[in-house]
Design a protein around this motif. Structure first.
Motif, mmCIF file in Angstrom:
data_model
loop_
_atom_site.group_PDB
_atom_site.id
_atom_site.type_symbol
_atom_site.label_atom_id
_atom_site.label_comp_id
_atom_site.label_asym_id
_atom_site.label_seq_id
_atom_site.Cartn_x
_atom_site.Cartn_y
_atom_site.Cartn_z
ATOM 1 N N GLU A 1 0.827 -1.198 0.000
ATOM 2 C CA GLU A 1 0.000 0.000 0.000
ATOM 3 C C GLU A 1 0.873 1.264 0.000
ATOM 4 O O GLU A 1 1.694 1.456 0.888
ATOM 5 C CB GLU A 1 -0.912 0.007 1.239
ATOM 6 N N GLY A 2 0.692 2.130 -1.003
ATOM 7 C CA GLY A 2 1.441 3.375 -1.071
ATOM 8 C C GLY A 2 2.934 3.162 -1.281
ATOM 9 O O GLY A 2 3.395 2.061 -1.606
ATOM 10 N N VAL A 3 3.691 4.223 -1.070
ATOM 11 C CA VAL A 3 5.144 4.162 -1.253
ATOM 12 C C VAL A 3 5.789 3.267 -0.203
ATOM 13 O O VAL A 3 6.578 2.362 -0.524
ATOM 14 C CB VAL A 3 5.757 5.580 -1.191
ATOM 15 N N THR A 4 5.466 3.495 1.072
ATOM 16 C CA THR A 4 6.088 2.717 2.152
ATOM 17 C C THR A 4 5.731 1.241 2.059
ATOM 18 O O THR A 4 6.572 0.366 2.257
ATOM 19 C CB THR A 4 5.673 3.269 3.526
ATOM 20 N N GLY A 5 4.454 0.960 1.762
ATOM 21 C CA GLY A 5 4.037 -0.435 1.639
ATOM 22 C C GLY A 5 4.684 -1.138 0.468
ATOM 23 O O GLY A 5 5.007 -2.325 0.539
ATOM 24 N N GLU B 1 0.767 6.198 -8.251
ATOM 25 C CA GLU B 1 -0.540 5.568 -8.087
ATOM 26 C C GLU B 1 -0.639 4.889 -6.722
ATOM 27 O O GLU B 1 0.235 4.120 -6.324
ATOM 28 C CB GLU B 1 -0.761 4.532 -9.200
ATOM 29 N N GLY B 2 -1.686 5.207 -5.982
ATOM 30 C CA GLY B 2 -1.894 4.593 -4.679
ATOM 31 C C GLY B 2 -1.205 5.321 -3.541
ATOM 32 O O GLY B 2 -1.099 4.779 -2.434
ATOM 33 N N TYR B 3 -0.716 6.537 -3.800
ATOM 34 C CA TYR B 3 -0.036 7.311 -2.751
ATOM 35 C C TYR B 3 -0.942 7.478 -1.532
ATOM 36 O O TYR B 3 -2.117 7.822 -1.654
ATOM 37 C CB TYR B 3 0.363 8.687 -3.293
ATOM 38 N N VAL B 4 -0.394 7.220 -0.338
ATOM 39 C CA VAL B 4 -1.148 7.357 0.906
ATOM 40 C C VAL B 4 -0.767 8.685 1.556
ATOM 41 O O VAL B 4 0.361 8.853 2.034
ATOM 42 C CB VAL B 4 -0.848 6.194 1.876
ATOM 43 N N ALA B 5 -1.699 9.640 1.565
ATOM 44 C CA ALA B 5 -1.443 10.952 2.153
ATOM 45 C C ALA B 5 -1.428 10.859 3.672
ATOM 46 O O ALA B 5 -2.216 10.130 4.274
ATOM 47 C CB ALA B 5 -2.506 11.945 1.689
ATOM 48 N N ASP B 6 -0.524 11.601 4.285
ATOM 49 C CA ASP B 6 -0.450 11.640 5.746
ATOM 50 C C ASP B 6 -0.648 13.083 6.179
ATOM 51 O O ASP B 6 -1.693 13.657 5.975
ATOM 52 C CB ASP B 6 0.886 11.069 6.219
ATOM 53 N N ILE B 7 0.385 13.686 6.760
ATOM 54 C CA ILE B 7 0.311 15.083 7.179
ATOM 55 C C ILE B 7 1.255 15.897 6.303
ATOM 56 O O ILE B 7 2.356 15.471 5.987
ATOM 57 C CB ILE B 7 0.707 15.233 8.664
ATOM 58 N N ALA C 1 14.360 0.301 -2.404
ATOM 59 C CA ALA C 1 14.133 1.717 -2.129
ATOM 60 C C ALA C 1 13.385 2.388 -3.282
ATOM 61 O O ALA C 1 13.473 1.956 -4.435
ATOM 62 C CB ALA C 1 15.468 2.423 -1.902
ATOM 63 N N LEU C 2 12.654 3.451 -2.942
ATOM 64 C CA LEU C 2 11.951 4.239 -3.948
ATOM 65 C C LEU C 2 12.243 5.725 -3.750
ATOM 66 O O LEU C 2 12.174 6.232 -2.623
ATOM 67 C CB LEU C 2 10.434 4.021 -3.859
ATOM 68 N N LEU C 3 12.585 6.399 -4.840
ATOM 69 C CA LEU C 3 12.760 7.856 -4.845
ATOM 70 C C LEU C 3 11.691 8.401 -5.791
ATOM 71 O O LEU C 3 11.771 8.175 -7.000
ATOM 72 C CB LEU C 3 14.170 8.221 -5.301
ATOM 73 N N ILE C 4 10.709 9.087 -5.231
ATOM 74 C CA ILE C 4 9.576 9.580 -6.012
ATOM 75 C C ILE C 4 9.664 11.108 -6.114
ATOM 76 O O ILE C 4 9.450 11.808 -5.125
ATOM 77 C CB ILE C 4 8.230 9.191 -5.355
#
Length: 279
Positions: free
Chosen positions: A107-111, A129-135, A119-122
């Motif tokens: 799920e999202g980048v971390t998942g 696609e599927g980015y999970v928004a936080d704060i 590793a992922l550098l976005i």
């Protein structure tokens, strides 16, 4: 050292503006090395995963100039990434995490990083696609896995409100941090498991001996030390068959329930428990 030689050679032929950029790059690398060295030394004093997570976030990543970071630990039982420490808007004070969330692998980048172990550098999370928004406002994101062997232990996730902020040198330093943190996290988990096993053994009044598949003793409780007349240090590593006990006064039984508890606490899939009871 090779990188420094290349920088020195380039310094001779570049323009004034390029020299300023090179000097900034050299100073940044020097600072990275200082922080990493301090981290490596400090790891000796850290004995639990909670302290490790907060130290990585506040004393390592923050000092490298990152404005946002969340340290996730993977809970294998619940199969979720759990936020353990943070800096930036996620950390209003002390060891408080604002709006803590949990993420499942994939799920999202971390998942995705947890699921793939890569590793992922976005540059722009709005295009992921599927980015999970936080704060905080979405911008760029950098996430590296915490792995030990083939096991995923967690991830270190950093965001920045500026699109395209993270570069290869950010990735390089964060991966170096993750490498050190992963080994220590595995060590902290192993220590916690050993402490859990020791607590189980201390609660049992009868003599209990834990052995591996070859018959070597891996742990004993106080009852066993009294039974054999030796300290735990002298018993661990020996074979049960070489120890002398009056079998006429004791009955030995395999104890599956204790073996299951010891296995869960120690992480050793081959633990066997024997219980001695006075006749």
């Amino acid at each position: 050292m090779e990188d420094l030689r290349k920088l020195a050679e380039k310094f001779k032929t570049c323009s004034d503006d390029e020299r300023l950029d090179l000097l900034a790059s050299i100073q940044r690398r020097e600072m990275h090395l200082r922080v990493l060295n301090s981290f490596a030394v400090s790891l000796i004093q850290i004995t639990n995963s909670d302290d490790l997570a907060w130290y990585v976030a506040k004393e390592v990543v923050a000092k490298l100039g990152f404005v946002d970071c969340v340290f996730y630990e993977f809970d294998a039982v619940r199969e979720k990434l759990v936020q353990r420490a943070a800096i930036g808007e996620k950390n209003p004070e002390g060891r408080t995490i604002r709006n803590p969330i949990e993420i499942v692998p994939g799920e999202g980048v971390t998942g995705t990083v947890a699921q793939t172990g890569k590793a992922l550098l976005i540059p722009d999370v709005r295009k992921f696609e599927g980015y999970v928004a936080d704060i905080g406002a979405p911008g760029s994101e950098l996430c590296v896995p915490l792995t030990y062997g083939n096991e995923i232990l967690g991830v270190i996730d950093c965001e920045n409100p500026e699109v395209g902020h993270f570069k290869d040198d950010h990735l390089e330093i964060l991966q170096a941090i993750a490498s050190l943190a992963s080994s220590k996290l595995a060590e902290c988990r192993a220590l916690k498991q050993m402490q859990g096993q020791a607590q189980i053994l201390r609660r049992v009044r009868e003599a209990v001996v834990v052995t591996d598949v070859s018959g070597l003793i891996t742990d004993v409780n106080e009852g066993a030390t009294k039974l054999f007349g030796h300290s735990r240090d002298l018993l661990v590593g020996r074979r049960v068959s070489t120890l002398m006990a009056d079998d006429n006064n004791w009955r030995w039984d395999a104890c599956p329930s204790l073996a299951a508890s010891a296995t869960a606490a120690s992480g050793a899939a081959t633990s066997t428990c024997w219980r001695a009871t006075a006749r």
